[in-house]
Design a protein around this motif. Structure first.
Motif, short mmCIF file in Angstrom:
data_model
loop_
_atom_site.label_atom_id
_atom_site.label_comp_id
_atom_site.label_asym_id
_atom_site.label_seq_id
_atom_site.Cartn_x
_atom_site.Cartn_y
_atom_site.Cartn_z
N ASP A 1 0.68 -1.23 0.04
CA ASP A 1 -0.07 -0.22 -0.13
C ASP A 1 0.83 1.33 0.17
OD1 ASP A 1 -2.61 -0.96 -0.42
OD2 ASP A 1 -3.01 -1.15 2.00
N ARG B 1 -3.68 -3.90 -5.23
CA ARG B 1 -3.58 -2.88 -4.62
C ARG B 1 -3.64 -1.48 -5.29
NH1 ARG B 1 -2.77 -4.17 1.13
NH2 ARG B 1 -2.70 -6.42 1.56
N ASP C 1 -11.05 4.62 -9.91
CA ASP C 1 -10.34 4.74 -8.86
C ASP C 1 -10.14 6.27 -8.32
OD1 ASP C 1 -8.61 3.43 -6.86
OD2 ASP C 1 -7.41 2.47 -8.35
N ASN D 1 -4.96 2.87 -3.36
CA ASN D 1 -4.13 1.49 -2.82
C ASN D 1 -5.35 0.70 -2.29
OD1 ASN D 1 -4.98 2.60 -0.40
ND2 ASN D 1 -2.81 3.19 0.21
N SER D 2 -5.15 0.09 -1.17
CA SER D 2 -6.39 -0.99 -0.80
C SER D 2 -7.28 -0.18 0.02
CB SER D 2 -5.83 -2.20 -0.11
OG SER D 2 -5.12 -1.65 1.26
N SER E 1 -8.60 2.80 -1.10
CA SER E 1 -9.29 3.52 -2.15
C SER E 1 -10.81 3.21 -2.31
CB SER E 1 -8.69 3.40 -3.32
OG SER E 1 -7.30 3.86 -3.47
N ASN F 1 -11.22 -0.99 -6.63
CA ASN F 1 -11.14 -1.23 -5.39
C ASN F 1 -12.18 -2.36 -4.63
OD1 ASN F 1 -9.14 -2.03 -3.32
ND2 ASN F 1 -9.95 -0.23 -1.89
N GLU G 1 -11.63 -5.52 -6.73
CA GLU G 1 -10.70 -6.14 -6.36
C GLU G 1 -10.80 -6.55 -5.01
OE1 GLU G 1 -5.84 -5.77 -5.72
OE2 GLU G 1 -6.82 -4.11 -6.46
N TRP H 1 -10.88 -5.24 -1.52
CA TRP H 1 -10.05 -4.52 -0.36
C TRP H 1 -11.24 -3.66 0.30
CZ3 TRP H 1 -6.18 -7.31 0.97
CH2 TRP H 1 -5.25 -7.81 -0.14
#
Length: 274
Positions: free
Chosen positions: A47, A55, A166, A171-172, A174, A179, A182, A184
């Motif tokens: 991150d 991430r 985004d 990163n994780s 966000s 995200n 993905e 997270w």
């Protein structure tokens, strides 16, 4: 043009050809190179530092290129083979067709997670786990043990409705479509499926399980669906962002492809629903 089909619609011959091509890549040593690459990026993507495969905004174009490389390898063995996708919002049971002995085989036995049926079972002798996180050299799964339920279609729809691709901090943590897909943040789609399958799929060496490719082919398809629904919402960030891949920057490990080169999947393949 390659057409990626829902695994549930594959013919017996298409399943046989896909499995045979995967086994040939394993036999030749080419398969394990994909596992090594993925694990290196899982370990390196953090991150608070440089991040490319996970991430980060480039999670989707990175895996699109990764899948294209694997599909090309399969087609070098058998030109008729295309990557199928697993729609886990529909085929949500350990009894779904992809887990049958004529395709990927089923869940692992209770005492050690070892897959005991299908072409990738240790007893078949064709699928040693060489790139691994521990000493176990056999394919493992524990379907539904790490998390009980796969994502539902309603949860998928909630993520597809997200308008922004985004946003910072990229990163994780966000918010935004990437995200939430993905996993997270929010309802957790992609990550949850890895945990649901369990075994190697819940580790950085997840491509050791051939279902990795079917899972990510569906994640890739969901990105394409999101693009169709939000034609005014493009890849972000577009430039000047530390530690992540901007729209026009090249991605490791290839260093010859940018997210901007991979926004249109139809330049490379179509889906059976296109």
């Amino acid at each position: 043009m390659t057409v990626r089909k829902n695994q549930s619609a594959l013919t017996a011959d298409e399943k046989r050809r896909f499995v045979a091509a995967v086994l040939e890549l394993k036999r030749s040593g080419r398969y394990d190179a994909f596992v090594t690459t993925h694990n290196a990026f899982i370990l390196g993507d953090t991150d608070n530092g440089e991040r490319t495969g996970h991430r980060s905004p480039s999670f989707l174009p990175w895996h699109r290129r990764f899948l294209l490389e694997f599909e090309a390898a399969l087609q070098s063995v058998d030109a008729s083979v295309a990557l199928p996708y697993w729609d886990w919002s529909t085929d949500r049971s350990p009894r779904s067709s992809l887990w049958a002995p004529d395709f990927l085989g089923g869940t692992g036995r209770s005492r050690d997670g070892q897959v005991t049926d299908g072409p990738f079972a240790a007893s078949a002798g064709n699928w040693p786990i060489n790139v691994r996180v521990d000493g176990r050299t056999y394919l493992r799964r524990q379907l539904g043990a790490g998390v009980r339920e796969l994502p539902t279609r309603a949860e998928v729809e909630s993520v597809l409705s997200t308008v922004i691709y985004d946003m910072a901090p990229w990163n994780s943590a966000s918010d935004g479509f990437r995200n939430h897909l993905e996993g997270w943040r929010g309802v957790n789609l992609h990550n949850r499926v890895h945990v649901w399958v369990g075994g190697q799929m819940a580790t950085g060496v997840s491509p050791n399980d051939p279902v990795f490719w079917l899972h990510h082919a569906h994640v890739d398809k969901l990105w394409a669906e999101w693009q169709r629904r939000h034609p005014g919402s493009g890849y972000l960030p577009t430039g000047g962002t530390p530690d992540v891949v901007d729209l026009g920057e090249t991605m490791k490990p290839w260093n010859d492809v940018r997210p901007s080169d991979l926004l249109d999947h139809t330049a490379h393949y179509t889906f059976d629903t296109d």
